[in-house]
Scaffold this motif. Sequence first.
Motif, PDB file in Angstrom:
ATOM      1  N   PRO A   1     -35.122 -21.229  -7.832  1.00  0.00           N
ATOM      2  CA  PRO A   1     -34.540 -21.546  -6.525  1.00  0.00           C
ATOM      3  C   PRO A   1     -33.066 -21.904  -6.661  1.00  0.00           C
ATOM      4  N   SER A   2     -32.231 -21.193  -5.925  1.00  0.00           N
ATOM      5  CA  SER A   2     -30.796 -21.409  -6.009  1.00  0.00           C
ATOM      6  C   SER A   2     -30.389 -22.606  -5.152  1.00  0.00           C
ATOM      7  N   CYS A   3     -29.122 -22.951  -5.213  1.00  0.00           N
ATOM      8  CA  CYS A   3     -28.583 -24.082  -4.461  1.00  0.00           C
ATOM      9  C   CYS A   3     -27.599 -23.560  -3.421  1.00  0.00           C
ATOM     10  N   CYS A   4     -27.761 -23.978  -2.181  1.00  0.00           N
ATOM     11  CA  CYS A   4     -26.896 -23.488  -1.108  1.00  0.00           C
ATOM     12  C   CYS A   4     -25.481 -24.033  -1.217  1.00  0.00           C
ATOM     13  N   TYR A   5     -25.246 -24.973  -2.131  1.00  0.00           N
ATOM     14  CA  TYR A   5     -23.906 -25.540  -2.295  1.00  0.00           C
ATOM     15  C   TYR A   5     -23.174 -24.964  -3.510  1.00  0.00           C
ATOM     16  N   VAL A   6     -23.742 -23.923  -4.112  1.00  0.00           N
ATOM     17  CA  VAL A   6     -23.104 -23.224  -5.235  1.00  0.00           C
ATOM     18  C   VAL A   6     -23.004 -21.749  -4.875  1.00  0.00           C
ATOM     19  N   LEU A   7     -21.817 -21.162  -4.999  1.00  0.00           N
ATOM     20  CA  LEU A   7     -21.626 -19.758  -4.665  1.00  0.00           C
ATOM     21  C   LEU A   7     -22.473 -18.885  -5.581  1.00  0.00           C
ATOM     22  N   GLY A   8     -23.234 -17.966  -4.997  1.00  0.00           N
ATOM     23  CA  GLY A   8     -24.174 -17.167  -5.762  1.00  0.00           C
ATOM     24  C   GLY A   8     -23.568 -15.919  -6.385  1.00  0.00           C
ATOM     25  N   LEU A   9     -24.021 -15.605  -7.597  1.00  0.00           N
ATOM     26  CA  LEU A   9     -23.656 -14.361  -8.273  1.00  0.00           C
ATOM     27  C   LEU A   9     -24.684 -13.301  -7.926  1.00  0.00           C
ATOM     28  N   LEU A  10     -24.221 -12.152  -7.418  1.00  0.00           N
ATOM     29  CA  LEU A  10     -25.121 -11.071  -7.025  1.00  0.00           C
ATOM     30  C   LEU A  10     -25.214  -9.982  -8.082  1.00  0.00           C
ATOM     31  N   ASP A  11     -24.126  -9.733  -8.784  1.00  0.00           N
ATOM     32  CA  ASP A  11     -24.098  -8.666  -9.784  1.00  0.00           C
ATOM     33  C   ASP A  11     -22.849  -8.833 -10.629  1.00  0.00           C
ATOM     34  N   TRP A  12     -22.742  -8.062 -11.708  1.00  0.00           N
ATOM     35  CA  TRP A  12     -21.519  -8.079 -12.498  1.00  0.00           C
ATOM     36  C   TRP A  12     -21.350  -6.763 -13.234  1.00  0.00           C
ATOM     37  N   PHE A  13     -20.101  -6.426 -13.544  1.00  0.00           N
ATOM     38  CA  PHE A  13     -19.746  -5.193 -14.229  1.00  0.00           C
ATOM     39  C   PHE A  13     -18.699  -5.501 -15.290  1.00  0.00           C
ATOM     40  N   GLU A  14     -18.681  -4.701 -16.320  1.00  0.00           N
ATOM     41  CA  GLU A  14     -17.685  -4.857 -17.374  1.00  0.00           C
ATOM     42  C   GLU A  14     -16.957  -3.547 -17.584  1.00  0.00           C
ATOM     43  N   GLU A  15     -15.633  -3.638 -17.733  1.00  0.00           N
ATOM     44  CA  GLU A  15     -14.842  -2.447 -18.012  1.00  0.00           C
ATOM     45  C   GLU A  15     -13.658  -2.839 -18.896  1.00  0.00           C
ATOM     46  N   GLY A  16     -13.731  -2.443 -20.135  1.00  0.00           N
ATOM     47  CA  GLY A  16     -12.623  -2.681 -21.053  1.00  0.00           C
ATOM     48  C   GLY A  16     -12.305  -4.148 -21.235  1.00  0.00           C
ATOM     49  N   GLU A  17     -11.076  -4.522 -20.846  1.00  0.00           N
ATOM     50  CA  GLU A  17     -10.567  -5.867 -21.058  1.00  0.00           C
ATOM     51  C   GLU A  17     -10.860  -6.815 -19.911  1.00  0.00           C
ATOM     52  N   ARG A  18     -11.703  -6.421 -18.993  1.00  0.00           N
ATOM     53  CA  ARG A  18     -12.001  -7.306 -17.877  1.00  0.00           C
ATOM     54  C   ARG A  18     -13.445  -7.139 -17.427  1.00  0.00           C
ATOM     55  N   PHE A  19     -13.924  -8.108 -16.657  1.00  0.00           N
ATOM     56  CA  PHE A  19     -15.236  -7.971 -16.046  1.00  0.00           C
ATOM     57  C   PHE A  19     -15.143  -8.372 -14.581  1.00  0.00           C
ATOM     58  N   ILE A  20     -16.065  -7.849 -13.786  1.00  0.00           N
ATOM     59  CA  ILE A  20     -16.040  -8.007 -12.336  1.00  0.00           C
ATOM     60  C   ILE A  20     -17.306  -8.726 -11.889  1.00  0.00           C
ATOM     61  N   LEU A  21     -17.131  -9.817 -11.166  1.00  0.00           N
ATOM     62  CA  LEU A  21     -18.255 -10.575 -10.630  1.00  0.00           C
ATOM     63  C   LEU A  21     -18.411 -10.236  -9.148  1.00  0.00           C
ATOM     64  N   VAL A  22     -19.611  -9.872  -8.741  1.00  0.00           N
ATOM     65  CA  VAL A  22     -19.913  -9.619  -7.334  1.00  0.00           C
ATOM     66  C   VAL A  22     -20.582 -10.874  -6.783  1.00  0.00           C
ATOM     67  N   LEU A  23     -19.904 -11.527  -5.831  1.00  0.00           N
ATOM     68  CA  LEU A  23     -20.333 -12.828  -5.338  1.00  0.00           C
ATOM     69  C   LEU A  23     -20.626 -12.773  -3.842  1.00  0.00           C
ATOM     70  N   GLU A  24     -21.438 -13.705  -3.392  1.00  0.00           N
ATOM     71  CA  GLU A  24     -21.650 -13.818  -1.948  1.00  0.00           C
ATOM     72  C   GLU A  24     -20.340 -14.231  -1.286  1.00  0.00           C
ATOM     73  N   ARG A  25     -20.204 -13.884   0.004  1.00  0.00           N
ATOM     74  CA  ARG A  25     -18.976 -14.188   0.717  1.00  0.00           C
ATOM     75  C   ARG A  25     -19.265 -15.033   1.954  1.00  0.00           C
ATOM     76  N   PRO A  26     -19.050 -16.349   1.872  1.00  0.00           N
ATOM     77  CA  PRO A  26     -19.197 -17.168   3.074  1.00  0.00           C
ATOM     78  C   PRO A  26     -18.112 -16.800   4.081  1.00  0.00           C
ATOM     79  N   TYR A  27     -18.445 -16.857   5.361  1.00  0.00           N
ATOM     80  CA  TYR A  27     -17.452 -16.494   6.371  1.00  0.00           C
ATOM     81  C   TYR A  27     -17.742 -17.256   7.657  1.00  0.00           C
TER      82      TYR A  27
END
Length: 367
Positions: free
Chosen positions: A168-194
């Motif tokens: 069970p996640s916490c509604c007060y912590v931004l959630g990680l949905l996915d991630w990708f890696e490419e060379g010298e960097r990595f990309i985090l896919v996060l939820e977007r509060p609005y």
Amino acid sequence: MKQAACLFEEISGLRVRESHTQETESEEEQQQAFPYLLRVRTNRTPNHLPVENARGRARPKPKPSRSEPTNNDSPGPSRAKNPRMRPNMIKLKSRERAKAKDMGEESLLSRRRSRSSFESLFTLGSMLGKGGCGAVYAAMRKSDGQQPGERSALPLEVALMQIVSRPPSCCYVLGLLDWFEEGERFILVLERPYPCMDLFDFIEELGGRVDECLARIIMIQVVLAVRHCRDRGVLHRDVKAENLLVQTDNLRVKLIDFGCGDLLRESSYRDYSGTEEYCPPEWVLSGVYQGRHATIWSLGVLLYGLVCGRLPFNKEADIIAGRLRFKKGLTKECKELINCCLQQDPTKRPVLEQILLHDWMADGLVI
């Protein structure tokens, strides 16, 4: 929205500013089109942020690590002229890869995906923010299809976010949905509060400080977020206004950016990764600290900044001295809680549960 606006007025005595209809529709359309956040991070994190941050405000140069030779002729970090200026970040630990076998968590093994896989799943939107180690973009997912990939060790930030995002996640912590890696960097896919903004900017729009009622609502959520991290064995290590998002329509707070984090352990830490004005006195004096005690110290610094409109300490001598100058009008209970969190002796600081049960926190409303 009307109910949230009324709640905001009741809590802070301020009125939510109404924007033009066309601007609101445009923002809502953008949110619907790009419902995710993409955090792009370099694999080789620099030791510190650049001298000038993305907002163009000058930032003092950080100190070298205690493990590095120091040039006594070089000037130390200068005190910021503007007390509300974003504090100076220091990162004294390289962002090493965290291997799943060392963490004892099978669930930490994740798919490493290539750039082609990332581009096949997401459409990149506009840049929403930029820091010294990466940038944040709006993004739209093209489909929900999953692609197979090779299993590999994880970058530490990804591993920590996976740990805190597991159900069970916490509604007060931004959630990680996915991630990708490419060379010298990595990309985090996060939820977007609005709609949302970081707490630093939120406070700035309210005149630089908030009343105790609003500060209490913010702090309850922050403490619950930190407690969730602690219970999952994660040390955030950089809890501050810039790393908290406020959803402006309902005052929901979310903890973000685990780039300075580590696994929580009972033994002492000998490296500090975080923000200089938030570091505890035991680190300044001896170069070691306990993760739990340092977290409580940072919460005291945060609460002081919320109700006083400035940080309590701007240099090492201030941190060691520990003298606090409160704004007039603060309640006895509020000052007592701040003093408890900012005890010079780390063993005398309260634990998270004691903070939640403190008289000042008892009347709070969790949204």
